[in-house]
Enzyme design. Structure first.
Site, mmCIF file in Angstrom:
data_model
loop_
_atom_site.group_PDB
_atom_site.id
_atom_site.type_symbol
_atom_site.label_atom_id
_atom_site.label_comp_id
_atom_site.label_asym_id
_atom_site.label_seq_id
_atom_site.Cartn_x
_atom_site.Cartn_y
_atom_site.Cartn_z
ATOM 1 N N ARG A 68 0.822 -1.216 0.000
ATOM 2 C CA ARG A 68 0.000 0.000 0.000
ATOM 3 C C ARG A 68 0.851 1.259 0.000
ATOM 4 N NH1 ARG A 68 -2.921 -3.788 2.906
ATOM 5 N NH2 ARG A 68 -2.058 -3.084 4.864
ATOM 6 N N GLU A 105 5.384 -10.277 15.071
ATOM 7 C CA GLU A 105 4.905 -10.886 16.304
ATOM 8 C C GLU A 105 5.266 -12.382 16.326
ATOM 9 O OE1 GLU A 105 0.801 -10.007 16.816
ATOM 10 O OE2 GLU A 105 0.705 -11.049 18.746
HETATM 11 P P1 AMP Z 1 4.073 -2.120 11.749
HETATM 12 O O1 AMP Z 1 5.359 -2.661 11.196
HETATM 13 O O2 AMP Z 1 3.577 -2.878 12.943
HETATM 14 O O3 AMP Z 1 4.145 -0.627 11.992
HETATM 15 O O4 AMP Z 1 2.953 -2.383 10.663
HETATM 16 C C1 AMP Z 1 2.878 -1.580 9.550
HETATM 17 C C2 AMP Z 1 2.557 -2.366 8.312
HETATM 18 O O5 AMP Z 1 1.522 -3.310 8.534
HETATM 19 C C3 AMP Z 1 2.060 -1.429 7.243
HETATM 20 O O6 AMP Z 1 2.680 -1.793 6.020
HETATM 21 C C4 AMP Z 1 0.562 -1.609 7.215
HETATM 22 O O7 AMP Z 1 0.103 -1.711 5.885
HETATM 23 C C5 AMP Z 1 0.290 -2.894 7.971
HETATM 24 N N1 AMP Z 1 -0.665 -2.726 9.094
HETATM 25 C C6 AMP Z 1 -0.391 -2.859 10.401
HETATM 26 N N2 AMP Z 1 -1.482 -2.720 11.164
HETATM 27 C C7 AMP Z 1 -2.491 -2.453 10.305
HETATM 28 C C8 AMP Z 1 -3.900 -2.199 10.470
HETATM 29 N N3 AMP Z 1 -4.489 -2.181 11.681
HETATM 30 N N4 AMP Z 1 -4.632 -1.964 9.371
HETATM 31 C C9 AMP Z 1 -4.057 -1.976 8.147
HETATM 32 N N5 AMP Z 1 -2.752 -2.225 7.926
HETATM 33 C C10 AMP Z 1 -1.978 -2.470 8.986
#
Ligand code: AMP
Length: 180
Positions: A68, A105
């Site tokens: 995205r 995770e």
């Molecule tokens: P993080 O590495 O935990 O910050 O997760 C970010 C990545 O996971 C991004 O590329 C987002 O597209 C996806 N992501 C994480 N949580 C969500 C959520 N609640 N809704 C949509 N996409 C998410």
């Protein structure tokens, strides 16, 4: 400084983005941004605001995180007159590449970039849709820096303020258009 335009955009994004409970697995509340893409004017305001936030940063390369981050990153690059560089999941790029792994995770994932995509001296802006734990953005920063870039900041449409992304991105310029 938060302008009335920024507040109006945050409100319109908050009203348009859909919450999908328990997707892709139980306990995750997925932020579905596709309705933003269906509204041409709102999509344009979104990418214009991300570009405007880094107008003074002399960005040479916009790095979009698969997948995205590609949708939002490519128009930001065009608005800034910068190169667009896709940061891809493993196994997608055909030529010599640099790989950065990061913890999930459960297990690990990785981002890859073509070795010749970001030269030394590049000023890189990282774009994604959502900041959650910050692990993906932190890996993108490490990857860009290993390629010799200066990372000027991270721009996202949404941040999830109840998750600890700030801890992972300390000292970085972060722009998020709407917080949940
Ligand atoms: P993080 O590495 O935990 O910050 O997760 C970010 C990545 O996971 C991004 O590329 C987002 O597209 C996806 N992501 C994480 N949580 C969500 C959520 N609640 N809704 C949509 N996409 C998410």
């Amino acid at each position: 400084m938060v302008t009335p335009d920024d507040q109006a955009l945050a409100g319109d994004l908050a009203r348009t983005i859909l919450d999908v409970p328990d997707f892709p697995k139980p306990g995750i509340r997925f932020k579905d941004l596709t309705p933003v893409l269906h509204d041409a004017a709102l999509f344009l305001r979104t990418t214009t605001a991300l570009a405007a936030a880094f107008r003074e940063a002399r960005v040479s390369h916009v790095l979009g995180i698969e997948s995205r981050g590609f949708i939002f990153g490519a128009p930001v690059a065009q608005a800034m007159g910068a190169a667009f560089v896709p940061l891809r999941k493993p196994g997608k790029l055909p030529r010599d590449r640099v790989t950065e792994r990061y913890e999930l995770e459960y297990g690990t994932d990785a981002l890859e970039v073509h070795r010749d995509a970001i030269g030394a001296g590049a000023r890189a802006l990282i774009i994604d849709d959502v900041l959650a734990t910050g692990g993906t953005a932190a890996a993108a920063i490490r990857l860009a820096e290993r390629c010799g870039a200066t990372v000027v900041g991270v721009g996202v449409v949404i941040d999830l303020s109840f998750l600890p992304w700030r801890d992972r991105l300390q000292g970085r310029m972060i722009t998020s258009l709407v917080s949940f």
